[in-house]
Scaffold this motif. Structure first.
Motif, short mmCIF file in Angstrom:
data_model
loop_
_atom_site.label_atom_id
_atom_site.label_comp_id
_atom_site.label_asym_id
_atom_site.label_seq_id
_atom_site.Cartn_x
_atom_site.Cartn_y
_atom_site.Cartn_z
N LEU A 181 59.19 3.68 -1.32
CA LEU A 181 58.56 4.10 -0.06
C LEU A 181 57.04 4.06 -0.21
N GLN A 182 56.41 3.25 0.59
CA GLN A 182 54.96 3.06 0.49
C GLN A 182 54.20 3.80 1.58
N ILE A 183 54.77 3.83 2.79
CA ILE A 183 54.08 4.50 3.90
C ILE A 183 55.04 5.44 4.60
N LEU A 184 54.64 6.71 4.72
CA LEU A 184 55.41 7.73 5.43
C LEU A 184 54.55 8.32 6.52
N ASN A 185 54.95 8.09 7.76
CA ASN A 185 54.25 8.67 8.90
C ASN A 185 55.00 9.95 9.28
N VAL A 186 54.42 11.11 9.01
CA VAL A 186 55.11 12.38 9.17
C VAL A 186 55.11 12.83 10.63
N PRO A 187 56.02 13.76 10.99
CA PRO A 187 56.24 14.12 12.40
C PRO A 187 55.05 14.73 13.10
N ASN A 188 54.27 15.55 12.42
CA ASN A 188 53.13 16.20 13.05
C ASN A 188 52.23 16.74 11.97
N CYS A 189 51.06 17.21 12.36
CA CYS A 189 50.07 17.58 11.36
C CYS A 189 50.35 18.93 10.72
N ARG A 190 51.43 19.58 11.10
CA ARG A 190 51.76 20.88 10.50
C ARG A 190 53.01 20.82 9.63
N VAL A 191 53.55 19.66 9.41
CA VAL A 191 54.75 19.54 8.60
C VAL A 191 54.46 19.99 7.17
N THR A 192 55.41 20.73 6.62
CA THR A 192 55.26 21.22 5.25
C THR A 192 55.76 20.18 4.27
N ILE A 193 54.93 19.86 3.29
CA ILE A 193 55.30 18.91 2.26
C ILE A 193 55.22 19.65 0.92
N THR B 213 40.04 15.93 5.71
CA THR B 213 38.86 15.70 6.55
C THR B 213 39.23 14.85 7.75
N SER B 214 38.64 15.16 8.89
CA SER B 214 38.94 14.42 10.11
C SER B 214 38.48 12.97 10.00
N VAL B 215 37.46 12.72 9.21
CA VAL B 215 36.97 11.36 9.02
C VAL B 215 38.06 10.50 8.40
N LEU B 216 38.75 11.05 7.41
CA LEU B 216 39.82 10.31 6.76
C LEU B 216 40.97 10.03 7.71
N LEU B 217 41.34 11.04 8.51
CA LEU B 217 42.42 10.84 9.47
C LEU B 217 42.08 9.73 10.45
N ASP B 218 40.84 9.69 10.89
CA ASP B 218 40.43 8.63 11.81
C ASP B 218 40.49 7.26 11.13
N LEU C 112 58.42 4.23 6.72
CA LEU C 112 59.24 5.16 7.50
C LEU C 112 58.36 5.89 8.49
N ASP C 113 58.67 5.72 9.77
CA ASP C 113 57.89 6.36 10.83
C ASP C 113 58.71 7.48 11.46
N LEU C 114 58.29 8.73 11.21
CA LEU C 114 58.94 9.92 11.78
C LEU C 114 58.01 10.64 12.75
N ASN D 128 53.44 7.82 -5.24
CA ASN D 128 52.85 6.52 -4.89
C ASN D 128 53.01 6.19 -3.42
N THR D 129 53.31 7.20 -2.61
CA THR D 129 53.51 6.98 -1.17
C THR D 129 52.27 7.39 -0.39
N TYR D 130 51.93 6.57 0.57
CA TYR D 130 50.78 6.84 1.44
C TYR D 130 51.28 7.69 2.61
N ILE D 131 50.98 9.01 2.60
CA ILE D 131 51.47 9.94 3.61
C ILE D 131 50.37 10.18 4.64
N PHE D 132 50.71 10.05 5.90
CA PHE D 132 49.70 10.27 6.93
C PHE D 132 50.37 10.75 8.21
#
Length: 443
Positions: free
Chosen positions: A348-360, A423-428, A327-329, A370-374
């Protein structure tokens, strides 16, 4: 005087050399009686090779000097053995009736990028032809008779008319193409397609109308009962009605002006596996509550809602589509999810969230353990520093991180969250891995 003579000799030599090179004909033996002939005038060449069976010939007409292709213009001594006919670097303004009728057994013809402006019934008698590529020419009008190869129903399987200058198609344009499976019309200037255009295409399974400047889809697609994939991307559509096409497996309506979609209607799509609504103007993703839903579309695995104006996504959507895997949001304005948004989600395996400030919330993290959130947001300094508004520490097991989702050569490092920051390294790393592997795995 001597210098002038010398100069003229050089010019004559270069002209002769160029003419000789341009008129070269080659025969390549591909083994087992398969040959590739590349020539500007194939009449000048013959195939005299011993064969136990009829040879299989691919003919490439390259840099032909003609601009007006007349009937049987390329007669050869091996006409009946040509199975594939292709062209390169030609400038054919006009292709007349019977132009290729001498190749009685040809199955595939590619006349793309030949600068053709008009074409007659060039393929009369080609009863074996199953693929025809006329893309990237300068065709403004095509008479329906062009595709009537024989008195019987055509066996044509694929027709590519993409990236021409077509503005109008007659209603009987596809009348004889009962066996057509793949139709490419993208990149033309079609502004209207009537109700009768597709009624003869009983076996069509792929239709591409991308990039055609369509503002409305005033067509009835009910007759396309076997259609499994449709591409309407990069048009000016404000709404789409595809709900008669219950056989669809993939829908692409990205890059349009769609503001609202009735997702309840999709519950009848038993085989739907992918939808792309990216780059539209959607504001809310809504669907009926689970108490009202009687049928569930389980196969849908890939959903793209990126680059919209979505501020809310309803849990009812996941009641209908409970088996979404990706799911790409991303690039929306949604800042939080309701606690029970994903309660019906199963895989759901991969969730691309709307922005880096979204509250989860903790509830959601528990539901999606078990979902990969990024977040794939780019060119945002805060995101690149690793800010991520999560309310508790994210933990993933070593088992999950090992190749489960992305089939990576090496496992991704575990999340390290300190005071709510990734960490920014992980995001990259996430951005890199996804760009390399997600499309490969989910298409």
């Amino acid at each position: 005087m001597e210098k002038q003579i010398y100069s003229w000799l050089i010019i004559i030599y270069l002209y002769i050399t160029k003419s000789t090179v341009g008129s070269l004909c080659t025969i390549r033996d591909d083994g087992h009686c398969f040959y590739t002939v590349n020539c500007d005038d194939p009449a000048r060449i013959s195939i005299n090779r011993p064969c136990d069976t009829d040879p299989y010939v691919t003919l490439i007409i390259n840099k032909s000097p003609v601009h007006n292709v007349t009937a049987n213009a390329f007669n050869t001594s091996f006409d009946k053995y040509v199975q594939i006919l292709s062209t390169e670097d030609n400038d054919w303004n006009n292709v007349q009736d019977f132009a290729f009728s001498n190749f009685k057994n040809v199955m595939y013809i590619d006349l793309s990028e030949s600068h053709i402006k008009s074409i007659g019934r060039a393929f009369i008698g080609l009863g074996q032809l199953d693929s025809l590529n006329l893309s990237r020419n300068d065709l403004e009008i095509i008479d329906p008779g062009v595709f009537k190869f024989t008195e019987d129903k055509s066996r044509l399987y694929l027709l590519d008319l993409s990236y021409n200058l077509l503005t109008y198609l007659q209603e009987d344009f596809f009348e004889n193409l009962y066996n057509l499976r793949k139709l490419y019309l993208q990149g033309n200037k079609l502004t209207f397609l009537g109700h009768q255009h597709f009624k003869h295409l009983k076996n069509l399974d792929y239709l591409n109308l991308c990039c055609s400047n369509l503002s409305t889809l005033d067509i009835s697609l009910k007759s396309l009962t076997t259609l499994t994939e449709i591409d309407l991307s990069n048009n000016n559509l404000e709404k789409v009605d595809l709900f008669d096409l219950k056989s669809l497996e993939a829908i692409d309506v990205s890059h349009n002006n769609i503001e609202e979609v009735m997702f309840d209607e999709f519950r009848e799509f038993a085989n739907l596996r992918e939808i792309n609504f990216g780059y539209n103007k959607l504001k809310n993703i809504c669907a009926s509550d689970d108490n009202l839903v009687t049928k569930v579309s389980k196969p849908l695995v890939k959903v793209q809602f990126d680059h919209n104006n979505i501020s809310h996504i309803d849990r009812g959507f996941f009641t209908i589509f409970s088996h979404i895997s990706l799911l790409d949001l991303s690039h929306n304005i949604l800042i939080e999810f309701e606690p029970d948004t994903f309660k019906h989600v199963k895989v759901l395996q991969i969730l691309n969230v709307p922005n880096c400030r979204v509250t989860i919330s903790k509830e959601i993290l528990s539901t999606l353990e078990n979902t990969y959130i990024f977040d794939s947001t780019k060119n945002d300094d805060d995101c690149r520093k690793g800010s991520y508004n999560v309310n508790n520490e994210i933990k993933y097991t070593e088992k999950f991180m090992r190749n489960k989702i992305l089939n990576l050569e090496e496992p991704i490092p575990k999340y390290e969250v300190t005071n709510g920051f990734l960490t920014s390294v992980l995001l990259d790393k996430i951005r890199f891995y996804l760009s390399e592997f997600v499309n490969k795995i989910f298409t």
